[in-house]
Design an enzyme around this catalytic site. Structure first.
Site, mmCIF file in Angstrom:
data_model
loop_
_atom_site.group_PDB
_atom_site.id
_atom_site.type_symbol
_atom_site.label_atom_id
_atom_site.label_comp_id
_atom_site.label_asym_id
_atom_site.label_seq_id
_atom_site.Cartn_x
_atom_site.Cartn_y
_atom_site.Cartn_z
ATOM 1 N N ARG A 58 0.877 -1.181 0.000
ATOM 2 C CA ARG A 58 0.000 0.000 0.000
ATOM 3 C C ARG A 58 0.909 1.225 0.000
ATOM 4 O O ARG A 58 1.815 1.303 0.813
ATOM 5 C CB ARG A 58 -0.927 0.015 1.219
ATOM 6 N N HIS A 61 1.729 7.029 -0.192
ATOM 7 C CA HIS A 61 0.659 8.018 -0.060
ATOM 8 C C HIS A 61 1.058 9.244 0.766
ATOM 9 O O HIS A 61 1.890 9.166 1.680
ATOM 10 C CB HIS A 61 -0.543 7.389 0.632
ATOM 11 N N HIS A 117 4.246 7.692 2.419
ATOM 12 C CA HIS A 117 4.230 6.503 3.290
ATOM 13 C C HIS A 117 3.653 5.311 2.555
ATOM 14 O O HIS A 117 2.677 5.446 1.800
ATOM 15 C CB HIS A 117 3.397 6.775 4.544
ATOM 16 N N TYR A 130 -3.464 3.869 11.460
ATOM 17 C CA TYR A 130 -2.927 5.184 11.095
ATOM 18 C C TYR A 130 -3.672 6.243 11.897
ATOM 19 O O TYR A 130 -4.917 6.246 11.903
ATOM 20 C CB TYR A 130 -3.164 5.510 9.622
HETATM 21 C C1 LIG Z 1 -7.853 7.542 4.106
HETATM 22 C C2 LIG Z 1 -9.268 7.445 3.595
HETATM 23 C C3 LIG Z 1 -9.592 6.682 2.513
HETATM 24 N N1 LIG Z 1 -10.890 6.643 2.084
HETATM 25 C C4 LIG Z 1 -11.238 5.781 0.967
HETATM 26 C C5 LIG Z 1 -10.383 5.935 -0.272
HETATM 27 C C6 LIG Z 1 -10.414 4.555 -0.855
HETATM 28 O O1 LIG Z 1 -11.569 4.397 -1.652
HETATM 29 C C7 LIG Z 1 -10.533 3.642 0.355
HETATM 30 C C8 LIG Z 1 -9.220 3.037 0.770
HETATM 31 O O2 LIG Z 1 -8.301 4.092 0.844
HETATM 32 P P1 LIG Z 1 -6.854 3.849 0.338
HETATM 33 O O3 LIG Z 1 -6.887 3.005 -0.909
HETATM 34 O O4 LIG Z 1 -6.135 5.150 0.303
HETATM 35 O O5 LIG Z 1 -6.255 2.975 1.528
HETATM 36 P P2 LIG Z 1 -4.752 2.557 1.596
HETATM 37 O O6 LIG Z 1 -4.171 2.302 0.253
HETATM 38 O O7 LIG Z 1 -4.700 1.472 2.599
HETATM 39 O O8 LIG Z 1 -4.017 3.850 2.189
HETATM 40 C C9 LIG Z 1 -3.597 3.810 3.513
HETATM 41 O O9 LIG Z 1 -2.354 3.177 3.546
HETATM 42 C C10 LIG Z 1 -1.246 3.952 3.086
HETATM 43 C C11 LIG Z 1 0.028 3.158 3.350
HETATM 44 C C12 LIG Z 1 -1.226 5.291 3.719
HETATM 45 O O10 LIG Z 1 -0.194 5.810 4.197
HETATM 46 C C13 LIG Z 1 -2.495 6.031 3.663
HETATM 47 O O11 LIG Z 1 -2.466 7.187 4.530
HETATM 48 C C14 LIG Z 1 -3.676 5.207 4.070
HETATM 49 O O12 LIG Z 1 -4.847 5.871 3.604
HETATM 50 O O13 LIG Z 1 -11.028 4.453 1.418
HETATM 51 C C15 LIG Z 1 -11.885 7.358 2.707
HETATM 52 O O14 LIG Z 1 -13.053 7.305 2.282
HETATM 53 N N2 LIG Z 1 -11.580 8.122 3.767
HETATM 54 C C16 LIG Z 1 -10.310 8.196 4.238
HETATM 55 O O15 LIG Z 1 -10.068 8.891 5.230
#
Ligand SMILES: Cc1cn([C@H]2C[C@H](O)[C@@H](COP(=O)(O)OP(=O)(O)O[C@H]3O[C@H](C)C(=O)[C@H](O)[C@H]3O)O2)c(=O)[nH]c1=O
Length: 177
Positions: A58, A61, A117, A130
């Site tokens: 992941r 970001h 990150h 997080y």
């Molecule tokens: C952070 C967030 C995300 N979302 C939605 C966006 C996507 O549709 C879904 C999953 O989010 P994302 O694909 O960004 O999740 P990760 O890829 O695990 O990202 C995370 O892991 C990496 C390593 C990080 O450092 C990021 O800060 C953290 O967000 O939730 C929301 O609706 N609200 C939110 O506050």
């Protein structure tokens, strides 16, 4: 709570207080005085967690200004390799990265705003928490491509979202920090 510097300016590893007995494990992940004594931001506005399978990457970001945030990350189950890239143009470690192994119930990583990150899941599954100092803003939710940061990820066939695979490379990212 012991706060230790890393190779990147402002990125810290925190030794959490851990107590184990016949019932299980108790872990303290935040202590205001320790954060204040080390000038770490602690006005967390949101907290979330992800559960990932082995070989998931992941990242990388960050949130763009004016929605950038500081991040406190720790593992509550499993093992990951946490990777951080410094995108702050005025930093002495600009464009450098660090990789920090994190396991459940041991240490946290403090990631200042202006850093990207990400992590690789090393165990069969891993739960990563997080805590961030700004509210999520979709329009500011950005990243750089995981394989463009000069880090040799120890995985042959990573599992990565289409979104993460479509990020711009670090060399093509005009830093906003
Ligand atoms: C952070 C967030 C995300 N979302 C939605 C966006 C996507 O549709 C879904 C999953 O989010 P994302 O694909 O960004 O999740 P990760 O890829 O695990 O990202 C995370 O892991 C990496 C390593 C990080 O450092 C990021 O800060 C953290 O967000 O939730 C929301 O609706 N609200 C939110 O506050």
């Amino acid at each position: 709570m012991k706060v230790k510097p890393t190779a990147l300016e402002g990125v810290m590893v925190l030794d959490n207080f851990v107590s184990q007995d016949k019932r299980g494990t108790f872990v303290k992940t935040f202590h205001a005085q320790s954060f204040q004594a080390n000038a770490l931001a602690s006005e967390f506005k949101e907290s979330y967690y992800s559960e990932s399978y082995k070989n998931v990457i992941r990242g990388m970001h960050f949130q763009l200004p004016p929605h950038e945030h500081d991040k406190l990350v720790y593992v509550t189950q499993g093992d990951i390799l946490d990777v951080i890239v410094d995108l702050r143009q005025t930093s002495g470690t600009y464009l450098q990265h660090v990789a920090i192994p994190l396991s459940a119930n041991q240490q946290s990583v403090y990631i200042p705003r202006g850093c990207a990150h990400g992590f690789l899941t090393l165990s069969d599954t891993a739960t990563v928490v997080y805590n961030v100092t700004s509210v999520y803003e979709p329009s500011a939710d950005a990243g750089i491509k995981w394989d463009s940061i000069g880090f040799d990820w120890p995985v042959t066939e990573p599992i990565i979202s289409d979104r993460d695979n479509a990020f711009v490379s670090m060399r093509d990212f005009p830093s906003a920090f």
